[in-house]
Design a protein around this motif. Structure first.
Motif, PDB file in Angstrom:
ATOM      1  N   LYS A  17      12.268  46.641  18.406  1.00 19.70           N
ATOM      2  CA  LYS A  17      10.963  46.906  17.794  1.00 19.70           C
ATOM      3  C   LYS A  17      10.077  45.701  18.046  1.00 19.70           C
ATOM      4  O   LYS A  17      10.480  44.738  18.673  1.00 19.70           O
ATOM      5  N   ASP A  20       3.857  46.785  19.570  1.00 21.30           N
ATOM      6  CA  ASP A  20       4.072  48.023  20.322  1.00 21.30           C
ATOM      7  C   ASP A  20       2.757  48.766  20.502  1.00 21.30           C
ATOM      8  O   ASP A  20       2.488  49.748  19.817  1.00 21.30           O
ATOM      9  N   GLY A  21       1.945  48.306  21.427  1.00 19.14           N
ATOM     10  CA  GLY A  21       0.627  48.891  21.645  1.00 19.14           C
ATOM     11  C   GLY A  21       0.637  50.310  22.184  1.00 19.14           C
ATOM     12  O   GLY A  21      -0.343  51.037  22.056  1.00 19.14           O
ATOM     13  N   ASN A  22       1.759  50.743  22.780  1.00 23.20           N
ATOM     14  CA  ASN A  22       1.843  52.083  23.363  1.00 23.20           C
ATOM     15  C   ASN A  22       2.667  53.057  22.525  1.00 23.20           C
ATOM     16  O   ASN A  22       3.020  54.125  22.997  1.00 23.20           O
ATOM     17  N   SER A  23       3.032  52.669  21.315  1.00 20.23           N
ATOM     18  CA  SER A  23       3.837  53.509  20.406  1.00 20.23           C
ATOM     19  C   SER A  23       5.162  53.932  21.031  1.00 20.23           C
ATOM     20  O   SER A  23       5.644  55.038  20.797  1.00 20.23           O
ATOM     21  N   GLU A  24       5.755  53.057  21.815  1.00 23.65           N
ATOM     22  CA  GLU A  24       7.019  53.401  22.460  1.00 23.65           C
ATOM     23  C   GLU A  24       8.133  53.621  21.445  1.00 23.65           C
ATOM     24  O   GLU A  24       8.939  54.535  21.599  1.00 23.65           O
ATOM     25  N   TYR A  25       8.181  52.794  20.404  1.00 24.94           N
ATOM     26  CA  TYR A  25       9.224  52.966  19.391  1.00 24.94           C
ATOM     27  C   TYR A  25       9.120  54.352  18.747  1.00 24.94           C
ATOM     28  O   TYR A  25      10.102  55.091  18.688  1.00 24.94           O
ATOM     29  N   SER A  26       7.945  54.718  18.266  1.00 23.16           N
ATOM     30  CA  SER A  26       7.808  56.016  17.596  1.00 23.16           C
ATOM     31  C   SER A  26       8.032  57.170  18.570  1.00 23.16           C
ATOM     32  O   SER A  26       8.623  58.187  18.209  1.00 23.16           O
ATOM     33  N   ASN A  27       7.612  57.025  19.823  1.00 27.09           N
ATOM     34  CA  ASN A  27       7.865  58.063  20.826  1.00 27.09           C
ATOM     35  C   ASN A  27       9.366  58.210  21.096  1.00 27.09           C
ATOM     36  O   ASN A  27       9.873  59.323  21.247  1.00 27.09           O
ATOM     37  N   GLU A  30      11.033  59.865  18.123  1.00 28.27           N
ATOM     38  CA  GLU A  30      10.672  61.283  18.168  1.00 28.27           C
ATOM     39  C   GLU A  30      11.578  62.042  19.147  1.00 28.27           C
ATOM     40  O   GLU A  30      11.998  63.163  18.864  1.00 28.27           O
ATOM     41  N   LEU A  68       8.332  47.065  25.558  1.00 28.82           N
ATOM     42  CA  LEU A  68       8.001  46.112  24.485  1.00 28.82           C
ATOM     43  C   LEU A  68       8.347  44.672  24.870  1.00 28.82           C
ATOM     44  O   LEU A  68       8.026  43.738  24.132  1.00 28.82           O
ATOM     45  N   GLN A  96       7.034  53.181  29.471  1.00 35.49           N
ATOM     46  CA  GLN A  96       6.153  54.316  29.727  1.00 35.49           C
ATOM     47  C   GLN A  96       5.060  53.831  30.667  1.00 35.49           C
ATOM     48  O   GLN A  96       4.582  52.710  30.543  1.00 35.49           O
TER      49      GLN A  96
END
Length: 132
Positions: A17, A20-27, A30, A68, A96
């Motif tokens: 973690k 994380d400007g690209n929301s890689e963790y949440s993606n 998901e 990240l 990504q």
């Protein structure tokens, strides 16, 4: 036809973690939630610099979100160092977009995977099986 053997194992993951400007963790999370036949939980650490053997003894697979890395280099390096020390498999998720995979990480990981949910799950299971 043949019925797949049900996997009742609950995989304990440590997922990188940080900034994380690209929301890689949440993606990524998901993607895991999208596969209801994959049971998992996440171990979370407040600080990555002094993770103990006791903490790692409960972890099945380390997941490094390589997108990240540039903004969280120290934390991710600490996770990788501990994973190597405690002989835990490391799955590297490609960034990504068009970013390159950090070469120093590519050399030490168990496997590399993209963003397809089925491939992620298969890779996590294989990494766990390989380390048994």
């Amino acid at each position: 036809m043949f019925e797949e053997e049900k996997d009742d194992k609950i995989y304990n993951l440590l997922i990188s973690k940080g900034i994380d400007g690209n929301s890689e963790y949440s993606n990524f999370v998901e993607k895991l939630y999208s596969k209801n036949d994959f049971l998992w939980k996440e171990s979370v650490a407040g600080f990555y610099s002094n993770l103990s053997e006791n903490f790692f003894s409960k972890i099945d697979v380390i997941v490094i979100l390589s997108g990240l890395y540039s903004k969280n280099k120290e934390d991710i390096d600490n996770i990788v160092e501990a994973a190597i020390k405690y002989k835990k498999p490391i799955v590297l998720v490609k960034p990504q977009g068009m970013e390159d995979i950090p070469e120093n990480l590519e050399k030490v990981v168990t496997d590399i995977v993209g963003w397809n949910a089925n491939c992620i799950i298969d890779t996590l299971k294989e990494a766990t099986a390989d380390s048994s």
